[in-house]
Design an enzyme around this catalytic site. Structure first.
Site, mmCIF file in Angstrom:
data_model
loop_
_atom_site.group_PDB
_atom_site.id
_atom_site.type_symbol
_atom_site.label_atom_id
_atom_site.label_comp_id
_atom_site.label_asym_id
_atom_site.label_seq_id
_atom_site.Cartn_x
_atom_site.Cartn_y
_atom_site.Cartn_z
ATOM 1 N N HIS A 1 0.969 -1.310 0.156
ATOM 2 C CA HIS A 1 -0.122 0.195 -0.072
ATOM 3 C C HIS A 1 0.851 1.325 0.070
ATOM 4 C CE1 HIS A 1 -3.455 2.321 1.793
ATOM 5 N NE2 HIS A 1 -3.940 1.588 0.406
ATOM 6 N N LYS B 1 2.843 4.276 -1.124
ATOM 7 C CA LYS B 1 3.206 5.379 -2.073
ATOM 8 C C LYS B 1 4.231 6.200 -2.171
ATOM 9 C CE LYS B 1 -1.815 4.735 -2.356
ATOM 10 N NZ LYS B 1 -1.866 3.626 -1.484
ATOM 11 N N HIS C 1 -9.090 10.861 -0.141
ATOM 12 C CA HIS C 1 -8.005 9.779 -0.224
ATOM 13 C C HIS C 1 -6.880 9.893 0.735
ATOM 14 C CE1 HIS C 1 -5.820 6.363 -2.149
ATOM 15 N NE2 HIS C 1 -6.780 5.692 -1.927
ATOM 16 N N LYS D 1 -4.739 10.596 4.028
ATOM 17 C CA LYS D 1 -5.079 9.753 5.255
ATOM 18 C C LYS D 1 -4.105 10.794 6.288
ATOM 19 C CE LYS D 1 -5.104 6.274 2.383
ATOM 20 N NZ LYS D 1 -6.041 6.653 1.436
#
Length: 626
Positions: A281, A283, A512, A514
């Site tokens: 996950h 990025k 999107h 966090k």
């Protein structure tokens, strides 16, 4: 066992395990023809709705049975990714128009509104996939210039008028308008006022020559659209070597490799996922220039839709210069130990494809870095290794590098995210026992600066947030909170607050991003701030096992932590007006409005795999996932 709640009457399964993770089912072909209702099987969770009321509430209830899909034209295969994204793809390709209560279609739906609804069993932590490939119907009278502009955007089923024309400088960053103090930036959003994009960045800005003459790069991400990604590099850099770090397996890996066949400069590095249901996950971009080296840590997938009308965030490092030849590995370290932690994170992949990059990083001076790296890597960790990753790494840094503040117990903790995992039957199973304790740590010796009255505020979009967003209901494909997870943790919903971002002009651009933070009671000061890829889940942050002697993490995640001590201040002032950006601003640009607004009595958290048919979205459509 059934349970009444503000979300309707749900039939719960017999399993109440607090970590009951269900693997996603294979993509299904959309059923485009009306037909008899499917019968539930033993493996199919069933939502048993109440009988319909005479006067339904204006906010869609979560116990409405969907109308059989309308027969439409044949569409292309759904994209890779979770079922939530596939549902969004299908609904964008075949939007179901809202009809008022007097219409025959709605009347027929109500007359057959009995029985259960065959739900998906996906509990993915994030819905991310390649951008939709559907070509919408277009007016025949398009000029070549307009057609070229439209081809750069995600296809829309709503026609050419759905898109606003971008100004000529939309993809050009103004360096003088960028605040270099924190190096934290929001993404550019299409369809909002220009001033709310001043100082924001698009992926084309990040990869442009104004930040360096690119030689090679590495792209770490969860989901890729490779042809689109290649086009984001400027023409002069478009054939420079790229390594893609991913977590795909089997069929999805084969599709990813197939995408890259036309591009000989692309190589792959598969992240090892040794624990079931984990994801890659993280990025991140590693960018090697003729002038030096740069790191970008972000929240966007490498797909077109994630850079279009969603709220995303990123940290961009300074340009790191090369150290004098023969310098030791410890040279070029920052006070935050960023170089050590980045190298340790990359070594955790155990990937020969990254070995050359590890050596390159050793050769550069990263001493200017003022943020701390917070990573997660899959595994079970013992002893001191427990504090290397996940929420225990965050707890360690908050313990060692923050100071207690006056009335600390009254300083709320805020968590903001785009997906939610299974956390158990009550808050003591993980949220309060582990994660909340970490977020409330301030000061030396790991003291938890909390009290029974310390607020914990969780920001997650409501149904109405999604309905009124720029994308409408399909935006919910990136918010994959499932009914199977929600029905087991109704207690969590009392923590929820709406997404509201008027100061950044992004209230209608669904998050999107966090973020997690500790804020003063008057919401004017931050004790710390974190932007990360990690959603609210044990898979992302880790969970203690074996009487708290072992930490288990399923996924790769990465984020950056801002601590006031690294900036020689006691707290960060909250920036009241994020845009337009000023290079002289000293406030921290929190990406949503403070204080957060608690859900009203009519608000519901967005749940992707149930229908919303009682009110239209911004494009006049309803949501009927298949």
């Amino acid at each position: 066992m059934s349970q009444e709640s503000q979300h309707g009457k749900w039939t719960l399964s017999d399993s109440d395990d607090d970590d009951n993770i269900v693997p996603p089912t294979p993509p299904k072909k959309p059923n485009l023809k009306p037909g008899p209702e499917r019968k539930a099987t033993a493996a199919t969770p069933v939502l048993k709705p109440k009988p319909p009321k005479a006067k339904p509430e204006p906010v869609p209830e979560h116990n409405v049975k969907p109308e059989p899909p309308i027969k439409t034209e044949k569409v292309s295969a759904p994209p890779m990714g979770s079922e939530a994204r596939q549902a969004a793809h299908l609904r964008q390709s075949n939007p179901v128009k809202y009809e008022n209560s007097s219409s025959p279609a709605v009347k027929r739906k109500r007359e057959t509104d009995e029985g259960g609804w065959d739900l998906s069993s996906s509990d993915d932590d994030e819905a991310a996939s390649s951008a939709p490939k559907i070509k919408p119907k277009q007016p025949s009278s398009r000029s070549p210039a307009r057609k070229k502009a439209e081809d750069k955007r995600p296809p829309s089923p709503h026609g050419a008028s759905y898109y606003k024309e971008e100004p000529s400088d939309f993809f050009e960053a103004n360096l003088s308008a960028m605040n270099g103090t924190y190096r934290f930036y929001l993404n550019k959003v299409s369809g909002i006022e220009k001033r709310f994009n001043t100082g924001a960045l698009h992926i084309k800005d990040i990869l442009s020559p104004m930040f360096g003459t690119l030689k090679e790069s590495v792209q770490f991400n969860y989901c890729f659209d490779i042809p689109w990604m290649v086009k984001q590099y400027p023409p002069e850099f478009r054939d420079k070597p790229v390594i893609i770090v991913h977590g795909e397996k089997r069929e999805s890996k084969a599709r990813l490799i197939q995408q890259a066949q036309p591009y000989s400069h692309i190589r792959f590095c598969q992240a090892k996922l040794d624990i079931a249901f984990g994801t890659h996950h993280t990025k991140m971009m590693l960018l090697w220039y003729e002038e030096g080296f740069r790191v970008v840590i972000l929240t966007s997938n490498m797909i077109q839709a994630d850079w279009y009308q969603k709220t995303q965030g990123l940290w961009m490092s300074p340009l790191y210069s090369r150290l004098p030849e023969g310098s030791p590995e410890t040279a070029g370290e920052s006070p935050t130990h960023f170089k050590r932690d980045l190298l340790e994170y990359l070594r955790a992949y155990r990937a020969p494809e990254l070995a050359e990059w590890i050596e390159r990083i050793k050769e550069h001076d990263l001493s200017e870095t003022r943020i701390y790296l917070i990573g997660s890597t899959p595994g079970r960790f013992l002893g001191r290794d427990m504090e290397k990753w996940g929420h225990l790494k965050l707890r360690k840094l908050l313990s060692e590098h923050t100071c207690l503040v006056q009335n600390a117990g009254q300083w709320p903790v805020i968590g903001q995210f785009s997906s939610i995992g299974s956390m158990g039957l009550d808050k003591t199973k993980w949220l309060a026992a582990e994660f909340q304790r970490t977020l409330m740590t301030l000061g030396t010796a790991g003291s938890s600066s909390s009290s029974p009255d310390t607020p914990m505020l969780l920001v997650y979009p409501s149904v109405d947030n999604v309905r009124t967003s720029l994308e409408g209901y399909p935006a919910g494909g990136s918010l994959p909170y499932s009914i199977q997870t929600a029905q087991k943790q109704l207690w969590l919903h009392s923590y929820f607050h709406r997404w509201k971002a008027e100061t950044s002009g992004r209230s209608n651009a669904m998050p999107h991003i966090k973020t997690y933070m500790r804020v003063s009671p008057d919401f004017s000061q931050l004790a710390w701030f974190l932007v990360t890829s990690a959603n609210l889940s044990k898979a992302a942050w880790g969970a203690l096992e074996k009487s708290n002697t072992q930490m288990m993490i399923r996924s790769y995640e990465l984020g950056v932590l801002y601590l006031p001590s690294a900036f020689n201040v006691s707290t960060f002032p909250v920036e009241k007006n994020i845009f337009p950006v000023s290079s002289s601003s000293t406030g921290f640009p929190v990406p949503f409005d403070l204080p957060p607004h608690r859900y009203s009595g009519k608000d519901r958290p967005w749940i992707w795999n149930i229908p919303y048919t009682q009110a239209p979205d911004t494009h006049g459509n309803i949501w009927v996932p298949s």
